[in-house]
Design a protein around this motif. Structure first.
Motif, PDB file in Angstrom:
ATOM      1  N   UNK A  66       0.863  -1.181   0.000  1.00  0.00           N
ATOM      2  CA  UNK A  66       0.000   0.000   0.000  1.00  0.00           C
ATOM      3  C   UNK A  66       0.895   1.226   0.000  1.00  0.00           C
ATOM      4  N   UNK A  67       0.333   2.366  -0.385  1.00  0.00           N
ATOM      5  CA  UNK A  67       1.130   3.589  -0.451  1.00  0.00           C
ATOM      6  C   UNK A  67       0.219   4.813  -0.338  1.00  0.00           C
ATOM      7  N   UNK A  68       0.868   5.973  -0.272  1.00  0.00           N
ATOM      8  CA  UNK A  68       0.141   7.240  -0.255  1.00  0.00           C
ATOM      9  C   UNK A  68      -0.718   7.311  -1.500  1.00  0.00           C
ATOM     10  N   UNK A  69      -1.943   7.684  -1.442  1.00  0.00           N
ATOM     11  CA  UNK A  69      -2.679   8.384  -0.400  1.00  0.00           C
ATOM     12  C   UNK A  69      -3.531   7.483   0.501  1.00  0.00           C
ATOM     13  N   UNK A  70      -3.214   6.238   0.639  1.00  0.00           N
ATOM     14  CA  UNK A  70      -3.840   5.317   1.598  1.00  0.00           C
ATOM     15  C   UNK A  70      -5.327   5.083   1.337  1.00  0.00           C
ATOM     16  N   UNK A  71      -5.657   4.845   0.084  1.00  0.00           N
ATOM     17  CA  UNK A  71      -7.016   4.404  -0.264  1.00  0.00           C
ATOM     18  C   UNK A  71      -7.026   2.880  -0.170  1.00  0.00           C
ATOM     19  N   UNK A  72      -7.080   2.393   1.055  1.00  0.00           N
ATOM     20  CA  UNK A  72      -6.925   0.963   1.302  1.00  0.00           C
ATOM     21  C   UNK A  72      -8.053   0.132   0.705  1.00  0.00           C
ATOM     22  N   UNK A  73      -9.231   0.717   0.562  1.00  0.00           N
ATOM     23  CA  UNK A  73     -10.355  -0.028  -0.011  1.00  0.00           C
ATOM     24  C   UNK A  73     -10.123  -0.390  -1.479  1.00  0.00           C
ATOM     25  N   UNK A  74      -9.077   0.160  -2.089  1.00  0.00           N
ATOM     26  CA  UNK A  74      -8.722  -0.182  -3.468  1.00  0.00           C
ATOM     27  C   UNK A  74      -7.593  -1.213  -3.537  1.00  0.00           C
ATOM     28  N   UNK A  75      -7.050  -1.592  -2.384  1.00  0.00           N
ATOM     29  CA  UNK A  75      -5.953  -2.563  -2.327  1.00  0.00           C
ATOM     30  C   UNK A  75      -6.541  -3.943  -2.071  1.00  0.00           C
ATOM     31  N   UNK A  76      -6.116  -4.910  -2.834  1.00  0.00           N
ATOM     32  CA  UNK A  76      -6.657  -6.264  -2.666  1.00  0.00           C
ATOM     33  C   UNK A  76      -5.565  -7.306  -2.799  1.00  0.00           C
TER      34      UNK A  76
END
Length: 108
Positions: free
Chosen positions: A44-54
């Motif tokens: 994961x990275x900036x800007x930390x839109x974690x809901x887009x990481x899978x």
């Protein structure tokens, strides 16, 4: 002197958050050990839109996988922090320029 410190700190704040990236490792252990995956790396990275990481995790029922998304959107906080750092940088740069080039009182 304090303007110079503000300028340096704002550069540091912008640089550390704007280019930040991280990683964590997840282990999924199934009853049938051949279906386990003990090394799932998630970046994961900036800007930390974690809901887009899978990532793909084993279902533990055959060779099937589930796509799992992380939870959370912390982009507004991170972007706010970077915005404040940019404004602090610009303000301190302008104050430093005024102090160095436009302040005639310092010459008297």
């Amino acid at each position: 002197s304090s303007d110079l410190l503000q300028w340096l700190f704002s550069i540091f704040a912008f640089a550390t958050c704007g280019s930040y990236s991280g990683e964590f490792r997840i282990s999924v252990e199934c009853a049938n050990r051949t279906e386990s995956d003990l090394n799932i790396d998630v970046d994961f990275s900036y800007p930390f839109r974690l809901h887009q990481v899978y990532f793909d995790a084993p279902k533990c029922s055959g060779r099937e996988f589930d796509t799992v998304f992380l939870v959370g959107d912390y982009s507004s906080s991170a972007e706010f922090f970077v915005t404040i750092a940019v404004f602090a940088f610009l303000y301190s740069l302008a104050a430093l320029a005024v102090y160095l080039f436009c302040d005639t009182r310092s010459e008297e």
